[in-house]
Design an enzyme around this catalytic site. Sequence first.
Site, short mmCIF file in Angstrom:
data_model
loop_
_atom_site.label_atom_id
_atom_site.label_comp_id
_atom_site.label_asym_id
_atom_site.label_seq_id
_atom_site.Cartn_x
_atom_site.Cartn_y
_atom_site.Cartn_z
CD GLU A 152 -1.61 -2.81 1.54
OE1 GLU A 152 -0.39 -2.87 2.28
OE2 GLU A 152 -2.09 -3.57 1.40
CG HIS A 169 -13.40 -3.94 5.06
ND1 HIS A 169 -14.29 -3.60 3.55
CD2 HIS A 169 -13.40 -5.20 4.91
CE1 HIS A 169 -13.73 -5.29 3.31
NE2 HIS A 169 -13.84 -5.06 3.80
#
Lengths: 331, 250
Positions: free
Chosen positions: A73, A123
């Site tokens: 990421e 999420h």
Amino acid sequence: MASSTNALKVETAPQLIGSSGDSLREAFGKALSGLADQYKDVVVLDADIAGGTGVHHFRKSHPDRFFQFGIAEQNMMSVAGGMAATGLTPFVTTFAVFCLRAVEQARLSIAYSNRNVKIVASHPGLDVGPDGGSAQCLEDIAAFRAIPGMTVISPADPFEMQLATEAVIKHSGPVYMRTGRSPAERILPDTHQFEIGKATMLRDGRDVTIVACGVEVARACDAANTLEQDGISARVLNMATVKPIDRAALQTAALETGCFVTCEDHNIYGGLGSAVAEALAQSAPCPIEFIGVQDRFGESGEPDELADYYGLTGPYIAAAAKRAIARRNQQ
Amino acid sequence: MDILATLYGWEISLTKSDTDNDARDRFVLSKGHACPALYATWAALGLISLQSIPTLRKLGSPLQGHPHVVDMPFAETSTGSLGQGFSAAIGMALGARHQGLGSRVYALLGDGELQEGQVWEAAMSASHHGLSNLCAIVDYNKLQSDDRNANIMALEPLAVRWRAFGWNAIEIDGHDFDAIKNALDAARNTDGLPTVIIAHTIKGKGVSYMEDSAPWHGSVKLSNDDISRALQDLSLDNATAQDWIDGIVN
């Protein structure tokens, strides 16, 4: 969600339209895919969870504009900054907790470099459910809100997510937007309009103002219905934009109701509640009660169970409203 | 310095108006702490004024302590946190290729910077995406902030590691202008994969008291005597040196 299902049954609820059965992440993915032909600069970056973030829709509809970065990421976040430098509008998509992993990249390569990158996080919060505390990100709003120039958005239902997705594309500058994992009730009417930086009043009231974002908006409506049965008139503000916060709506609410409850699926430190308190402290100080996770980590469980266990549901919000009113009346 | 001079002197052609040209070739100083060398290069090319150089790191100056793209468009991205400029350069190469802009992207990395995990995430992604319009250059002077790389966190076998990550790796003497030019030519003529030029360098090359000395890594404080000795070491005659100093001071 039990709370919002109850809300749907009450006729005085704010134009409740019934459930689409969609999660916010699916609503986002469908919206982005649907808007892609209109906004040709939009590209999507994924870190091996397109199925979870909703952008599998975009991958299917526009595979040539979908870029895979694997489970990495930090690189993905900085790459997005570089892609934006060439004139593209990158959407970086991953789970909220992994956005947290790349906060420093979002800070330097995106915000400090003033890049037109949209970070969309699925999420968030206890809404993650069974994956447990490691995955339930309760700190993202605080972290991204603290980055200069970063707009922070947390839409309330699938319809608002759709509207917010287009608004985010049109907006020039870095954005952090929360979606959601669990099925989300449709609570907003077809006439609902979304504007970055503007709160929407879902219900007027004179005794207390409940300010909520994300999945907590439905629970706030639920609480308002309960309070009405007790003779308490609660205003509900959907504060989908946490930053920049709608100071005018808060100031008006302070003058007209005199006390507040804030509700968020996030730590009470640094999120919506803090943003509301900061704004009111500078303009119209008054009692505020904070509904959110009380500086703890989450744990495994179903989202509804967790919301109840951590005190985020309608009854807790209603009780907090009564505390806020009592404090105001003592002043 | 020799790498920057070769890149900007031979490989990349930029004028002030190119900041609006999305198809320009781009250079990213991922080892952002070396920006005094970058600013000096820009001044030599006329992209910024020589007179602005003394404002380095001063309040209100566009010459920030690490390159800041909002103040200096040719910085291409803000750097200063190691590893991020390299990833951003990959984004530029990917964005340029996606849009058919035809530009090439260069990133200069420090050797100590290679200890950042993000560098290897980035390296993996650049070869995965086949970014032959990307060229990374490692300024391999073997020194980092506190000590030698080998004592802090060993990097060898460095070329082997880059090749294992799917890169075309070329090792050169980073002070040999012809070698730098040849390596850049080879990178430009490589299809299907990105190239890394591992440039073996000597920190402070050409200035006797700075060469291979770690304490100068993060310091730009020079006395007048230091400056005189440095100019002598660099074989700049007094008149040329005085012209430069006058240009800076005035």
